[in-house]
Scaffold this active site. Sequence first.
Site, PDB file in Angstrom:
ATOM      1  N   ASP A 151       0.872  -1.173   0.000  1.00 49.58           N
ATOM      2  CA  ASP A 151       0.000   0.000   0.000  1.00 49.58           C
ATOM      3  C   ASP A 151       0.910   1.224   0.000  1.00 49.58           C
ATOM      4  OD1 ASP A 151      -2.424   1.562   0.525  1.00 49.58           O
ATOM      5  OD2 ASP A 151      -3.213  -0.289   1.375  1.00 49.58           O
ATOM      6  N   ASP A 260      -3.148   4.783  -2.113  1.00 47.24           N
ATOM      7  CA  ASP A 260      -4.191   5.375  -1.291  1.00 47.24           C
ATOM      8  C   ASP A 260      -4.567   6.776  -1.792  1.00 47.24           C
ATOM      9  OD1 ASP A 260      -5.638   4.933   1.317  1.00 47.24           O
ATOM     10  OD2 ASP A 260      -4.670   6.842   1.799  1.00 47.24           O
ATOM     11  N   GLU A 320      -6.455   4.178  -5.721  1.00 44.77           N
ATOM     12  CA  GLU A 320      -7.738   4.364  -5.035  1.00 44.77           C
ATOM     13  C   GLU A 320      -8.225   5.765  -5.385  1.00 44.77           C
ATOM     14  OE1 GLU A 320      -9.790   4.292  -0.628  1.00 44.77           O
ATOM     15  OE2 GLU A 320      -8.020   5.469  -1.056  1.00 44.77           O
ATOM     16  N   HIS A 394     -11.205  -2.803   3.216  1.00 46.39           N
ATOM     17  CA  HIS A 394     -11.145  -2.497   4.650  1.00 46.39           C
ATOM     18  C   HIS A 394     -11.921  -1.235   5.023  1.00 46.39           C
ATOM     19  CE1 HIS A 394      -8.272   0.017   2.681  1.00 46.39           C
ATOM     20  NE2 HIS A 394      -8.181   0.767   3.766  1.00 46.39           N
TER      21      HIS A 394
END
Length: 637
Positions: A151, A260, A320, A394
């Site tokens: 990530d 992210d 994302e 998540h």
Amino acid sequence: MLNSVRRLLPAFKPLLFRTSLSLHSTTAQRSLLRPRSYSPVTNMSTYNTPKWWKESVIYQIYPSSFQAHPGAKNEQGVGWGTVKGITSRLDYLKSLGVDIVWTSPIYKSPQADMGYDIADYKDIDPIYGSVADVEELIAECKKRDMRLMMDLVVNHTSNMHQWFLDSRSSKSNPKRDWYIWKDPKSRNEAGTPEPPNNWAQILGEANSAWTYDTETGQYYLSVFTPDQPDLNWENPEVREAVWDVMSFWLDKGVAGFRMDVINMISKVPTYPEAPIVLDPATHKYQPGTQFFVNGPKMHDYMHEMYEKVLSKYDTITVGEMPGVDSEDEILRTVGANAKELNMIFIFALVDIDKPNVRMALKDWDVKELKSIVSRWQNVMIERDGWNSVFIENHDNPRSVSRYTDDSDEWRDKGAKLLSLMQTTLGGTIFVYQGEEIGIKNAPMEWDPREYKDIETVNYWNKCQTIYKDDPEKLKLGRKIIQMKARDHARTPMQWSSSPNAGFCDADTEPWMRIMDDWKTVNAEAQMKYEGDELSTWQFWQRGLKDRKEHADVFVYGGFEEVNKDDENVFGYVRTSKEGEKWLVVLNFSGKEQKWMIPTKEVEYWACSNYTKGRADKAKSGELVLKPWEGVLGKVSG
Ligand code: TEU
């Protein structure tokens, strides 16, 4: 369940205000879309050019909740997942059909937002292990022909990152400009400062997105929480530092990154006031997302990233990207020649029940779900882009609870229905930890204090302050937590019926409550299940295997939605370049449905979520589907 919520909704108007820049496609927007029925893959397109990252199966691990190795505890003495724990489960993942393991952040972090607040990008947090453990994980993946994806959280750092500590130390520090510092908009008579604008924090919408620093008398931007100051991407030194971090991990052999909120790195430089969309009586601060989602320089930065780093490696990259709905804009990132990213996470499906803030409810229906899925399947095929296929992560509640019926009677059928849908859609598929065994949302009976996530904690605190004299609204607040909290996806993995579900040592309390049903709902039980139908785990394993064996159809094939107007059943045909055809029929309702088979003869029904093998059903004409039934049929050419 939804009905009881609907009854409560009118009492809770503030959260139903609409943003001027809607994060979803509205009816008006949708009607502008070209009507699409059949999207064949044309010869001009590179859509079906095979690539390892297109046909890989990715499994997302939420590391704190996946597997603690024996003896592992965090500083508070509670059971916490570790890198060694992940390594110990690689054989499990391999047997499910996984090729790439993506772990949510394991870097050094104060864990204010569960690792999405990074204090050192080149080190691993001791609660997870060490860099050497990650090197071992990479090597063990390699032995199994698997890979590790990391990530990358670079919109912001932790407020404990040395870069930020330097930046806040004085206005003249060389790192001052690495973050976004602004003077107060004003000060009242008592000298109390006002933030530079009215933007609200994303993970605590009652608060400002700006955090005041008394030492230097300025505010820094922190759109998620005060613990997560936003980096100033305008500064070329910041970008160089990010490229350096990426190369560091790629050189260690990681396969690539999930990035992210990578579409939030460029802010509108004038920092305008956000329009009032939440009731100002209860919300002093308003969502400012439209000023930092796909901002003015985002694509410049992405191109630079590609040129400086990604073009030098053969990577998998997934951005994302919440809050973006424009096809043109998305294609600028994921188009085959875009030179940005392989794919992104489009939020349309997971935001299907989101009005203007996430912790709120919105009605939706099956037709909406169908149109979202079909739209993005078609867009990527027609415009030579690439999809990611996912419905859990998540940050979202469990899919079986959200899109189907998680009661004891229907839960398995629902989880398998969603598996059938995902394993037969085009794009790169993502399975989220626990989705393969149909973990569901925590029940209403759980006290809000069981929830650990900062978003839920802030939300519940806000409810208790704003609605303290309104039991109905408090009740709705609890309902929203039960339906939307991110923690539903973060309960420890249910491995077996051993103590603590096999997640951590028997004599160690897990960091978060395990779902009460772990004795019966667990991976071990489902893997060895023998019955008239497959367990959810076995159904996923079958689906991922079939998907690989028929990648020409399911990963790379054309897509055609059929019987579009049906209000309950989602039907589509997938076709390979060579003309191999499969029909998928999914009953998204708890009632029996009759459905006309639109194609020529179905040769055979290869699988159903009600049977172990082939299903004995009508091959033409009227198909009768049981509640939540999904079937996959081979269609004659
Ligand atoms: O999430 C960004 C994001 O916009 C959402 O998915 C977010 O969870 C939601 O808007 C909250 O209402 C990413 C991470 O996935 C999330 O876990 C982090 O908290 C966030 O960024 C900040 O790093």
